[in-house]
Motif scaffolding. Structure first.
Motif, mmCIF file in Angstrom:
data_model
loop_
_atom_site.group_PDB
_atom_site.id
_atom_site.type_symbol
_atom_site.label_atom_id
_atom_site.label_comp_id
_atom_site.label_asym_id
_atom_site.label_seq_id
_atom_site.Cartn_x
_atom_site.Cartn_y
_atom_site.Cartn_z
ATOM 1 N N ILE A 37 0.849 -1.192 0.000
ATOM 2 C CA ILE A 37 0.000 0.000 0.000
ATOM 3 C C ILE A 37 0.884 1.241 0.000
ATOM 4 C CG2 ILE A 37 -1.677 1.318 1.340
ATOM 5 C CD1 ILE A 37 -2.745 -1.340 2.404
ATOM 6 N N GLY A 38 0.528 2.219 -0.808
ATOM 7 C CA GLY A 38 1.303 3.455 -0.858
ATOM 8 C C GLY A 38 1.188 4.150 -2.207
ATOM 9 N N THR A 39 2.086 5.105 -2.412
ATOM 10 C CA THR A 39 2.075 5.912 -3.626
ATOM 11 C C THR A 39 3.268 5.540 -4.500
ATOM 12 O OG1 THR A 39 0.988 7.750 -2.508
ATOM 13 C CG2 THR A 39 2.122 8.256 -4.563
ATOM 14 N N TYR A 40 2.981 5.266 -5.754
ATOM 15 C CA TYR A 40 4.010 4.910 -6.743
ATOM 16 C C TYR A 40 4.101 6.025 -7.776
ATOM 17 C CZ TYR A 40 3.574 0.264 -4.679
ATOM 18 O OH TYR A 40 3.552 -0.801 -3.808
ATOM 19 N N ARG A 41 5.316 6.354 -8.169
ATOM 20 C CA ARG A 41 5.520 7.431 -9.135
ATOM 21 C C ARG A 41 6.271 6.902 -10.363
ATOM 22 N NH1 ARG A 41 4.304 12.123 -6.470
ATOM 23 N NH2 ARG A 41 4.708 12.185 -4.216
ATOM 24 N N CYS A 42 5.820 7.343 -11.539
ATOM 25 C CA CYS A 42 6.599 7.109 -12.761
ATOM 26 C C CYS A 42 7.312 8.408 -13.096
ATOM 27 C CB CYS A 42 5.704 6.647 -13.906
ATOM 28 S SG CYS A 42 4.340 7.743 -14.310
ATOM 29 N N VAL A 43 8.586 8.338 -13.360
ATOM 30 C CA VAL A 43 9.435 9.520 -13.552
ATOM 31 C C VAL A 43 10.073 9.471 -14.931
ATOM 32 C CG1 VAL A 43 11.366 10.856 -12.630
ATOM 33 C CG2 VAL A 43 9.892 9.557 -11.070
ATOM 34 N N ALA A 44 10.104 10.636 -15.596
ATOM 35 C CA ALA A 44 10.778 10.773 -16.898
ATOM 36 C C ALA A 44 11.705 11.980 -16.837
ATOM 37 C CB ALA A 44 9.754 10.940 -18.021
ATOM 38 N N LYS A 45 12.964 11.791 -17.213
ATOM 39 C CA LYS A 45 13.962 12.865 -17.185
ATOM 40 C C LYS A 45 14.715 12.908 -18.510
ATOM 41 C CE LYS A 45 15.049 12.672 -12.209
ATOM 42 N NZ LYS A 45 16.149 12.517 -11.230
ATOM 43 N N ASN A 46 14.926 14.121 -19.015
ATOM 44 C CA ASN A 46 15.872 14.328 -20.116
ATOM 45 C C ASN A 46 16.645 15.611 -19.867
ATOM 46 O OD1 ASN A 46 14.236 16.441 -20.934
ATOM 47 N ND2 ASN A 46 13.615 15.510 -22.875
ATOM 48 N N SER A 47 17.451 16.028 -20.808
ATOM 49 C CA SER A 47 18.320 17.190 -20.607
ATOM 50 C C SER A 47 17.550 18.497 -20.481
ATOM 51 C CB SER A 47 19.316 17.296 -21.773
ATOM 52 O OG SER A 47 18.621 17.413 -23.009
ATOM 53 N N LEU A 48 16.262 18.485 -20.828
ATOM 54 C CA LEU A 48 15.476 19.721 -20.800
ATOM 55 C C LEU A 48 14.570 19.829 -19.590
ATOM 56 C CD1 LEU A 48 14.457 19.876 -24.574
ATOM 57 C CD2 LEU A 48 16.411 20.934 -23.451
ATOM 58 N N GLY A 49 14.409 18.760 -18.831
ATOM 59 C CA GLY A 49 13.525 18.838 -17.677
ATOM 60 C C GLY A 49 13.158 17.479 -17.136
ATOM 61 N N GLU A 50 12.178 17.485 -16.221
ATOM 62 C CA GLU A 50 11.741 16.278 -15.541
ATOM 63 C C GLU A 50 10.244 16.353 -15.297
ATOM 64 O OE1 GLU A 50 12.332 14.174 -11.138
ATOM 65 O OE2 GLU A 50 13.809 15.630 -11.890
#
Length: 428
Positions: free
Chosen positions: A313-326
């Protein structure tokens, strides 16, 4: 006489003693008919590198001679069957049966184009002209054209150039390799656009891809150059469902969709729930594994949890990063009772005016009763789909819900607003 004929006469006169003998320029013998052309000299259009022939048919030539002269280059090519020029690609032949004198040219080049004079050195002289056109298939000159790979930031303008060469001058046409229309000007669109340049104003990510400039001038084959355009922008993330209820022992797959250029690094994290409220990167395990598929600047991420346990139980995050931001999107996973659907309540909630950016119309929100939810507090977020899962496996369905760090994020509403609205309805 025209100036061209005078020039030809002068050149022919210079060689008449050497080639024609001491008699000089030809004459008409008394009692014999004068020389006459039987047909016009043929005009020829030839592709560069190929062979051609010009034929001059003369009757009653007598002692006279036939000369070939390139008028535009002021050059005597041949007299009778004698080659005068030092260009070995020329030759002259005679067919006595047909009374024809033929000038042959092997491997025609652009400088060979022009007017060729067939002249009989009778007195008076007779002449006629044949025209040779040397055409050149189109080519694209890299020195005057855009590079094969171009990168531009989203929202800026881009001009692609393509320089064509050939004879006649080629026409340049622009198309997208995937067949989609080209947007230009005030976002007008056309399947193809003509011109040496193509300007894309306020270019967007959907305009990424390969552009073809095609040069054609009627001489086959047409040629093209492929120019790949990468439109760069910071990551964008959205999730179909941000709150999911699942009974213990079940399985679920979270979906997360990202867009980014350059291609982003993507991964899943989970909030630890500790004092620092920090995230930890999820690593593959026997029950939990992540996967992703990419197409162009789009990536579909998914996270599968099998044999759901309380500790999940909890919060899951999907993250995307490149050279221009996140950017990131989140999914909150809750526990529900296996038969939760019998107790599920659907209510319409109108939000108070002091809530930041409230919806303009009542929103249908799913409330999870206290008796079937752990934890007991419920959560609502504008645009969310709350999923309740009573079977053993489920994959969340897609919905246009966007959560994006670095870009505009959806507002999160306090839990207390939901509880107040439910209490008010229950007291009615």
């Amino acid at each position: 006489m025209t100036i061209e004929i005078l020039i030809a006469f002068h050149l022919l006169l210079q060689l008449s003693t050497t080639v024609c003998g001491a008699g000089g320029i030809g004459t008409i013998v008394a009692g014999e008919p004068a020389p006459v052309f039987l047909e016009p000299v043929n005009n020829v259009t030839v592709v560069i590198g190929r062979d051609i022939s010009l034929t001059c048919a003369v009757d009653h030539l007598g002692p006279n001679k036939v000369a070939w002269i390139h008028l535009d280059r002021h050059m005597i090519v041949a007299i009778h069957q004698h080659l005068v020029t030092r260009i070995p690609r020329y030759s002259a032949t005679h067919d006595a049966h047909r009374n024809t004198w033929t000038l042959n040219l092997r491997g025609a080049q652009p400088e060979d184009a022009g007017r060729y004079l067939c002249q009989v050195n009778s007195n008076p002289m007779i002449t006629q002209v044949g025209i040779v056109d040397v055409v050149v298939p189109p080519a694209i000159v890299d020195a005057g054209s855009s590079a094969s790979h171009i990168t531009v930031r989203e929202g800026l303008s881009l001009t692609l150039t393509c320089r064509g060469d050939g004879v006649p001058a080629p026409k340049v046409t622009w198309r997208r390799e995937d067949g989609r229309p080209i947007f230009f000007g005030d976002k007008k669109k056309e399947a193809s656009i003509e011109g040496d340049s193509l300007t894309l104003n306020k270019i967007g990510r959907t305009e990424s891809g390969a552009y073809l400039c095609i040069a054609s001038n009627g001489v086959p084959p047409s040629v093209s150059k492929r120019i790949w355009v990468d439109v760069e922008f910071p990551p964008m993330v959205w999730v179909p469902a941000q709150i999911v209820g699942l009974p213990l022992g079940g399985s679920v797959t979270f979906d997360c969709f990202t867009e980014a250029q350059p291609k982003a690094i993507t991964y899943w994290t989970r909030m630890t729930g500790g004092p620092s409220d920090s995230d930890v990167v999820l690593l593959p395990s026997r029950r939990i594994h992540a996967d992703s598929t990419s197409s162009g600047y789009r990536t579909h991420m998914n996270l599968t949890i099998q044999s759901f346990e309380v500790k999940d139980i909890g919060t899951y995050r999907c993250v995307a990063k490149n050279s221009l931001g996140e950017a990131e999107g989140s999914v909150q996973l809750m526990e529900t009772e296996p038969e939760h659907s019998n107790n599920e309540m659907i209510v319409d909630v109108e939000f108070a005016k002091d809530v930041q950016s409230p919806p303009t119309t009542p929103q249908k929100t799913t409330i999870i009763p206290r008796s079937t939810v752990k934890p007991s507090t419920s959560t609502w977020q504008q645009g969310n789909r709350v999923q309740f899962i009573s079977n053993n496996s489920h994959s969340t369905g897609r919905q246009s819900t966007t959560r994006n760090s670095g870009l505009s994020l959806l507002p999160r509403w306090p839990d207390v607003m939901i509880l107040l609205a439910v209490t008010k309805l229950l007291l009615l």
